[in-house]
Design a protein around this motif. Structure first.
Motif, short mmCIF file in Angstrom:
data_model
loop_
_atom_site.label_atom_id
_atom_site.label_comp_id
_atom_site.label_asym_id
_atom_site.label_seq_id
_atom_site.Cartn_x
_atom_site.Cartn_y
_atom_site.Cartn_z
N MET A 1 0.84 -1.20 0.00
CA MET A 1 0.00 0.00 0.00
C MET A 1 0.88 1.26 0.00
O MET A 1 1.95 1.24 0.57
CB MET A 1 -0.88 0.00 1.25
N GLY A 2 0.47 2.32 -0.67
CA GLY A 2 1.29 3.52 -0.78
C GLY A 2 1.38 4.29 0.51
O GLY A 2 0.80 3.91 1.52
N ARG A 3 2.13 5.39 0.43
CA ARG A 3 2.29 6.23 1.61
C ARG A 3 0.96 6.90 1.96
O ARG A 3 0.23 7.33 1.07
CB ARG A 3 3.33 7.29 1.26
N GLN A 4 0.70 6.97 3.24
CA GLN A 4 -0.56 7.55 3.70
C GLN A 4 -0.57 9.07 3.56
O GLN A 4 0.45 9.71 3.77
CB GLN A 4 -0.73 7.25 5.19
N GLN A 5 -1.73 9.61 3.26
CA GLN A 5 -1.89 11.06 3.36
C GLN A 5 -2.15 11.39 4.83
O GLN A 5 -2.76 10.60 5.54
CB GLN A 5 -3.08 11.50 2.52
N ILE A 6 -1.66 12.55 5.24
CA ILE A 6 -1.79 12.91 6.66
C ILE A 6 -2.72 14.13 6.80
O ILE A 6 -2.48 15.16 6.18
CB ILE A 6 -0.40 13.23 7.25
N PRO A 7 -3.78 13.98 7.59
CA PRO A 7 -4.66 15.14 7.77
C PRO A 7 -3.95 16.29 8.48
O PRO A 7 -3.21 16.08 9.45
CB PRO A 7 -5.81 14.60 8.63
N VAL A 8 -4.17 17.48 7.96
CA VAL A 8 -3.58 18.68 8.56
C VAL A 8 -4.73 19.56 9.06
O VAL A 8 -5.53 20.05 8.26
CB VAL A 8 -2.71 19.45 7.54
N VAL A 9 -4.81 19.70 10.37
CA VAL A 9 -5.90 20.44 11.00
C VAL A 9 -5.41 21.85 11.33
O VAL A 9 -4.31 22.01 11.87
CB VAL A 9 -6.31 19.74 12.32
N VAL A 10 -6.19 22.86 11.00
CA VAL A 10 -5.84 24.23 11.38
C VAL A 10 -6.66 24.60 12.62
O VAL A 10 -7.88 24.50 12.63
CB VAL A 10 -6.13 25.22 10.22
N LEU A 11 -5.94 24.97 13.68
CA LEU A 11 -6.58 25.28 14.97
C LEU A 11 -6.50 26.79 15.18
O LEU A 11 -5.41 27.35 15.27
CB LEU A 11 -5.81 24.53 16.07
N ALA A 12 -7.66 27.44 15.20
CA ALA A 12 -7.68 28.90 15.27
C ALA A 12 -8.55 29.37 16.42
O ALA A 12 -9.27 28.57 17.03
CB ALA A 12 -8.22 29.45 13.95
N GLY A 13 -8.48 30.66 16.70
CA GLY A 13 -9.31 31.23 17.76
C GLY A 13 -8.62 32.49 18.28
O GLY A 13 -7.39 32.58 18.21
N PHE A 14 -9.42 33.41 18.79
CA PHE A 14 -8.82 34.66 19.23
C PHE A 14 -8.08 34.47 20.55
O PHE A 14 -8.24 33.44 21.22
CB PHE A 14 -9.88 35.76 19.31
N LEU A 15 -7.28 35.49 20.84
CA LEU A 15 -6.40 35.49 22.02
C LEU A 15 -7.10 34.94 23.27
O LEU A 15 -8.16 35.39 23.64
CB LEU A 15 -5.98 36.93 22.27
N GLY A 16 -6.49 33.94 23.86
CA GLY A 16 -6.99 33.44 25.13
C GLY A 16 -8.22 32.55 25.04
O GLY A 16 -8.80 32.17 26.06
N SER A 17 -8.65 32.19 23.84
CA SER A 17 -9.88 31.38 23.72
C SER A 17 -9.68 29.95 24.20
O SER A 17 -10.63 29.27 24.58
CB SER A 17 -10.37 31.38 22.27
N GLY A 18 -8.43 29.49 24.17
CA GLY A 18 -8.15 28.14 24.67
C GLY A 18 -7.53 27.20 23.64
O GLY A 18 -7.60 25.99 23.80
N LYS A 19 -6.89 27.76 22.63
CA LYS A 19 -6.28 26.92 21.57
C LYS A 19 -5.19 26.02 22.15
O LYS A 19 -5.15 24.82 21.89
CB LYS A 19 -5.65 27.80 20.47
N THR A 20 -4.29 26.65 22.93
CA THR A 20 -3.17 25.87 23.46
C THR A 20 -3.68 24.82 24.44
O THR A 20 -3.18 23.70 24.46
CB THR A 20 -2.16 26.81 24.15
#
Ligand code: GTP
Length: 373
Positions: free
Chosen positions: A1-20
């Motif tokens: 089987m070939g190489r897997q594609q890897i999902p890339v998630v973009v995590l956004a939100g304004f300052l202090g919303s809780g991204k980290t």
């Protein structure tokens, strides 16, 4: 089987919303799943909790198999190239948008990536429930972000009264237009909403402290409402599993996918179109409005069947199952031309239209699975 594609998630939100906080939760609950995190600084990532195994340049390898990179957005492609190499062994990449760039811009960069191993994994917008009104006042662009998001996490639900939370959920659902909306406290969402965790049997090494802590954690701590009656996905989400040993009708499946409800955040699985393409099984990946089919040859002796999992919030599982049953039951009437509608979503298309408009972004996302020409 070939190489897997890897999902890339973009995590956004304004300052202090809780991204980290949310990212830390994902890292903690990753178990054997290997997450690559692209952040603009390591400051708040709980590196200590993970026992840093080694640090090379601006990349930090975490003891649990995760990898963190501090990036400049101009270098995004370079980092994605590095992180999608098989030796990195990653299952998912999360880009924290904080301080880097407009999330919508980042989504475009991911969609436009020529790296064949990059698969768009969705735009997740974290919103501070307690500060919703003031954030919107300070950043009117919040509405645009919500409209573009595939998943909105209404975080800090512990800081608002239940009635206010319900009101906010309704408001945000309206503004999210096409995305699923889920409440959360301390960024605790089920990682399965975003990516597949490796099965337990694939876990390596000993149970870490964080694994143990998670396993001790009552299920009610894992999501929004805390009623914890679903051992796998939290009750704030619904999931539907569909399996069929009869092939599916491609045109009817595409009609179903085209009309999929807003809260249906993620679909994963593989589809058998039977005699219309007897040599191939089609891997299906949908997140928000993004849809991609990737055909691969059946393995010798592999059982011909379709298997799908649909995950969302505010969806009607019975209606979804019934619709999929219809795709199966009418497969006998399918003709070869009906497969064309699926083939449109087989390869990525780079859309260069660039106006700063969520409608255009959604079209780009929806179109991103279509071949050029
Ligand atoms: N009460 C409460 N506090 C939270 C929750 N989520 C995050 N916090 C706190 O909110 C503060 C900001 O959280 P972060 O995760 O740093 O937010 P961020 O979006 O990464 O912040 P920036 O990177 O500065 O934009 C921290 O003090 C967190 O502990 C929550 O659900 N409830």
């Amino acid at each position: 089987m070939g190489r897997q594609q890897i999902p890339v998630v973009v995590l956004a939100g304004f300052l202090g919303s809780g991204k980290t906080t949310l990212l830390n939760q994902l890292l903690r609950r990753s178990r054997g799943t290997r997450i690559g995190a692209l952040v603009n600084d390591f400051g708040a990532i709980e590196i200590d909790a993970m026992a840093v195994a080694g640090q090379v340049g601006s990349t930090v390898s975490l003891g649990n198999g995760c990898l963190c990179c501090a990036v400049d957005v101009a270098e995004l492609d370079t980092y994605l190239e590095r992180l999608t190499r098989p030796e990195a062994g990653l299952d998912v990449i999360v880009i924290e948008a904080s301080g880097l760039a407009e999330p919508v811009e980042l989504v475009r960069m991911v969609l436009a990536s020529e790296n064949p191993y990059v698969l768009y994994g969705g735009l997740v917008e974290v919103v501070d429930a307690a500060e919703y009104a003031s954030t919107r006042e300070r950043h009117p662009e919040l509405d645009r972000h919500l409209a573009a998001a595939d998943l909105v996490v209404l975080n800090k639900s512990d800081r608002v009264a239940p009635a206010e939370l319900d009101r906010l959920l309704a408001v945000v659902r309206e503004r999210a237009e096409h995305g699923a909306v889920t409440p959360a406290a301390h960024g605790r969402i089920d990682p399965e909403l975003l990516f597949d965790r490796r099965p337990q049997t694939e876990r390596y090494g000993q149970l870490s402290f964080d694994d143990a802590r998670e396993e001790d954690e009552p299920e009610g701590c894992r999501g929004g409402h805390g009623d914890g009656h679903d051992g796998h996905l939290h009750a704030a989400y619904d999931s539907v599993a569909f399996t069929s040993t009869t092939p599916l009708h491609p045109r009817l499946l595409m009609d179903f996918l085209d009309a999929r409800p807003e809260g249906l955040y993620r679909i994963k699985g593989f589809v058998d179109f039977g005699p219309l393409d007897p040599g191939h099984v089609y891997t299906l990946h949908a997140v928000g409005r993004f849809l991609r089919f990737t055909p691969r040859a059946w393995e010798p002796g592999e059982e011909r069947r379709t298997q799908m999992v649909l995950i969302g919030s505010g969806i009607d599982p019975d209606a979804l199952s019934t619709a999929l049953d219809g795709c199966r039951d009418q497969a006998g009437q399918a003709e070869e031309r009906h497969l064309w509608s699926v083939l449109r979503f087989v390869r990525a298309d780079e859309d260069t239209a660039d106006p700063d408009d969520p409608e255009v972004l959604r079209t780009e996302v929806a179109d991103a699975g279509r071949p050029v020409g």
